[in-house]
Design an enzyme around this catalytic site. Sequence first.
Site, short mmCIF file in Angstrom:
data_model
loop_
_atom_site.label_atom_id
_atom_site.label_comp_id
_atom_site.label_asym_id
_atom_site.label_seq_id
_atom_site.Cartn_x
_atom_site.Cartn_y
_atom_site.Cartn_z
N ASN A 153 -9.69 23.25 41.93
CA ASN A 153 -8.92 23.98 40.92
C ASN A 153 -7.58 23.33 40.59
O ASN A 153 -7.08 23.46 39.49
CB ASN A 153 -8.70 25.43 41.36
N GLN A 181 -14.71 26.71 39.24
CA GLN A 181 -14.07 25.89 38.20
C GLN A 181 -15.08 25.05 37.42
O GLN A 181 -14.74 24.53 36.36
CB GLN A 181 -13.02 24.97 38.83
N SER A 201 -17.06 32.86 38.64
CA SER A 201 -16.16 33.95 38.32
C SER A 201 -15.99 34.09 36.82
O SER A 201 -15.78 33.09 36.12
CB SER A 201 -14.79 33.70 38.97
N CYS A 327 -2.20 30.53 43.59
CA CYS A 327 -2.15 31.16 44.91
C CYS A 327 -1.13 30.49 45.81
O CYS A 327 -0.65 31.09 46.75
CB CYS A 327 -3.53 31.11 45.56
C1 LIG Z 1 -10.17 31.29 40.77
C2 LIG Z 1 -10.95 30.69 41.85
C3 LIG Z 1 -11.57 31.49 42.82
C4 LIG Z 1 -11.39 32.98 42.90
O1 LIG Z 1 -12.08 33.67 41.87
P1 LIG Z 1 -11.67 35.18 41.59
O2 LIG Z 1 -12.69 35.68 40.63
O3 LIG Z 1 -10.29 35.14 41.01
O4 LIG Z 1 -11.72 35.90 42.89
C5 LIG Z 1 -12.33 30.86 43.79
N1 LIG Z 1 -12.49 29.52 43.81
C6 LIG Z 1 -11.91 28.72 42.89
C7 LIG Z 1 -12.14 27.25 42.95
C8 LIG Z 1 -11.12 29.28 41.89
O5 LIG Z 1 -10.53 28.48 41.00
#
Ligand SMILES: *Cc1c(COP(=O)(O)O)cnc(C)c1O
Length: 402
Positions: A153, A181, A201, A327
């Site tokens: 990410n 991602q 996601s 984060c």
């Molecule tokens: C954003 C992200 C997550 C978390 O996804 P959520 O739906 O926000 O819980 C997990 N892994 C990666 C690589 C991300 O970029």
Amino acid sequence: MNAPVYLDNNATTRVDPAVLAEMLPFFTELFGNPSSMHHYAAGVAEAVQLARRQVQSLLGAKHDSEIIFTSCGTEANNTALYSALAANPGRREIITSVVEHPAILAVCEHLEKNEGVTVHRIPVDAKGRLEIGAYQAALSDKVAIVSFMSANNETGTLFPVEELAVMAKEVGALFHTDAVQAVGKLPMNLADSAIDMLSLSGHKLHAPKGVGALYLKRGTRFRPLLRGGHQERGRRAGTENVTGIVGLGKAAELAQAAMEHENTVVRTLRDRLQTGILQSISHCFVTGDIEHRLPNTVNIAFEYIEGEAILLLLSRAGIAASSGSACTSGSLEPSHVMRAMNIPYTAAHGSTRFSLSRDTTDADVDRVLAVMPEIIARLRQLSPYWGKDGPKATPDFAPAYA
Ligand SMILES: *Cc1c(COP(=O)(O)O)cnc(C)c1O
């Protein structure tokens, strides 16, 4: 006043208007519970099923029953790891990498501290590439699951997950990939893959926040994380987030249609942004694996200044970017990803991520290129490492990792 420029799509994306339009009826007339037997459920269960097929199609999965809807990418990641351990009690080891998202790293840390699970964290090289030798050395018949992200990410660096999955199969371990991602940006063909589980996601691909999915290859041993009703064939209890699921399905369909655009137009915009910055600003470099990278992401380390300060000045100019991942920002130490690649302290601090999307325009890139040299020059004038004509031979204080 210029229109705002949003280049933080790896943190979250705008809900596509077509996605919202698809969702709206399920807040109003079509509000029924898909499990009900009466006519209010009619059309709702079918809509969930259509969304499942749309996600299946985006992933190139063989069966629509391989898609389990969850509340987010984090839940999908948690489910994958917990399920693998619970379903394979003879195996008490996990292999993952040092650059995973916290939604994997924090779970592993918890399992290690509280459940006596052994976690192998495979390092990366200076370009963020996985140390394959260390991975091979950690593989054994004690490993329940291997979990490597498809795309990082922070830098967009891609891991060769297909090959890594084949290696996991050789010792009988399950293979999971956090593809949050990558899904929607890169073509997938899970039907012909050794990958057993994959997380995605909604809000990273122009669907709303609060919906995700876990792909589970047919025949994979599985234990649910949430128990209760029989939703999702008993694999994820809880009344379905129908509006979110419908939105995710539509977003999957749109992403599939825009895949070509992502890998041509968006990639070209990203490359123009990258080249423009590198040509107009001294002492900066791209982090991660430039050759194997998401088409929408560029992470640039600006030496001798603070990423937070860059973001503040960009924000004043109406431009949204990110330093490290959402984060990790807010803490003063460089992100775990920058540290894992051994990016020097004075450069890691100034690392800035620009993440584009199909909404990004030429004008957006022009705006960033217009303001960036001035922002960096201003901040360097204030830097303890920077003199009149460049970096000081002896900075005002010596930097070090904590
Ligand atoms: C954003 C992200 C997550 C978390 O996804 P959520 O739906 O926000 O819980 C997990 N892994 C990666 C690589 C991300 O970029």
